[in-house]
Design a protein around this motif. Structure first.
Motif, short mmCIF file in Angstrom:
data_model
loop_
_atom_site.label_atom_id
_atom_site.label_comp_id
_atom_site.label_asym_id
_atom_site.label_seq_id
_atom_site.Cartn_x
_atom_site.Cartn_y
_atom_site.Cartn_z
N CYS A 197 24.58 -45.51 42.99
CA CYS A 197 24.37 -44.77 41.61
C CYS A 197 22.99 -45.05 40.89
O CYS A 197 22.31 -44.55 40.01
N THR A 198 22.73 -46.44 41.09
CA THR A 198 21.30 -46.78 40.62
C THR A 198 20.24 -45.99 41.28
O THR A 198 19.24 -45.37 40.63
N TYR A 199 20.25 -45.41 42.53
CA TYR A 199 19.28 -44.68 43.12
C TYR A 199 19.24 -43.43 42.49
O TYR A 199 18.23 -42.92 42.17
N LEU A 200 20.43 -42.84 42.46
CA LEU A 200 20.44 -41.64 41.90
C LEU A 200 20.15 -41.39 40.12
O LEU A 200 19.47 -40.68 40.11
N VAL A 201 20.23 -42.47 39.69
CA VAL A 201 19.66 -42.49 38.13
C VAL A 201 18.05 -42.63 38.16
O VAL A 201 17.47 -41.86 37.42
N ASP A 202 17.69 -43.52 39.03
CA ASP A 202 16.35 -43.84 39.51
C ASP A 202 15.51 -42.50 39.82
O ASP A 202 14.46 -42.15 39.50
N TRP A 203 16.15 -41.80 40.90
CA TRP A 203 15.38 -40.46 41.35
C TRP A 203 15.54 -39.49 40.10
O TRP A 203 14.56 -38.72 39.94
N THR A 204 16.63 -39.38 39.32
CA THR A 204 16.68 -38.41 38.38
C THR A 204 15.59 -38.44 37.25
O THR A 204 14.92 -37.72 36.78
N ALA A 205 15.65 -39.87 36.83
CA ALA A 205 14.61 -40.26 35.80
C ALA A 205 13.16 -39.90 36.16
O ALA A 205 12.52 -39.45 35.22
N THR A 206 13.08 -40.23 37.48
CA THR A 206 11.50 -39.86 37.82
C THR A 206 11.08 -38.49 37.89
O THR A 206 10.12 -38.03 37.57
#
Length: 240
Positions: A197-206
């Motif tokens: 979930c952290t990775y998906l959040v970080d990817w989306t935010a970027t």
């Protein structure tokens, strides 16, 4: 060290400790091509257009959908690991200093020795900075495909050295970074389930921060992978 990265470590450690419940099937990530449930958003600081952040699924739907364009890509189109503030520490060193669990000793010309780091992609503790890569959350080739081919060289340099968002650049084991290469989440996800979930959040935010698009396959994969991440939210500040 840029102030924007303060607090990264505590958020990363909290994520690793509390997000093991975020499970999802892993799909088989910086530069050749193709997160976990948290009440504290892990996107770039500064606030999203919707105050308080966006639910992850809603944020994914805000990414423009478009076909990718790889024509003309060269890694050298993104000048990276610069010393923007003239303190002898390149972008790579700035990230290592900011994300250290145990601070390394800093020598002449920002040489680093000692220290320890936690690679959240695989929950590995690393005590030798030479074994870490600095991963562009959205790899350079993927960024090119998704809109950066139309940018100026100056904007591409800003993207490749983005120290103004906590998770545009992350220190991870060389092994996981090279496994990822330039693949998007439809083709690669971190091996640690706690990272999902952290990775998906970080990817989306970027992607939202830099106005990058996603193709249909990527968007569908993001939405499917995000289903167990109902409590995750995305904050981002558009890059200038």
């Amino acid at each position: 060290m840029p102030l924007r990265r303060l607090g990264f470590l505590s958020a990363a450690l909290l994520t690793a400790a509390t997000l093991t419940a975020c499970t999802t099937e892993q799909v088989e990530a910086d530069d050749p091509k193709p997160s976990a449930t948290t009440t504290a958003p892990s996107g770039a600081p500064g606030g999203a257009p919707d105050e308080g952040g966006l639910p992850l699924a809603d944020a994914i739907k805000k990414i423009p959908v478009a076909e990718e364009q790889r024509t003309g890509y060269e890694r050298d189109a993104f000048k990276h690991w610069v010393d923007e503030d003239g303190d002898s520490c390149t972008t790579r060193a700035e990230v290592l200093l900011a994300e250290a669990v145990t601070a390394p000793e800093q020598g002449a010309r920002c040489t680093l020795s000692g220290g320890s780091w936690l690679s959240y992609y695989d929950e590995a503790e690393v005590t030798d900075a030479r074994k870490l890569d600095i991963d562009h959350m959205v790899p350079l080739a993927e960024a090119w495909d998704s809109g950066a081919h139309d940018w100026t060289p100056e904007r591409r340099e800003a993207y490749a050295n983005d120290l103004d968002a906590e998770r545009s650049l992350v220190a991870v084991t060389a092994k996981t970074n090279r496994s990822k290469a330039d693949r998007d989440p439809a083709a690669w996800m971190p091996p640690a389930q706690s990272a999902t979930c952290t990775y998906l959040v970080d990817w989306t935010a970027t992607k939202l921060r830099w106005g990058l698009s996603a193709d249909e396959t990527e968007q569908a994969a993001l939405l499917e992978l995000a289903e167990p991440c109902a409590d995750s939210t995305v904050e981002y500040e558009p890059a200038t």
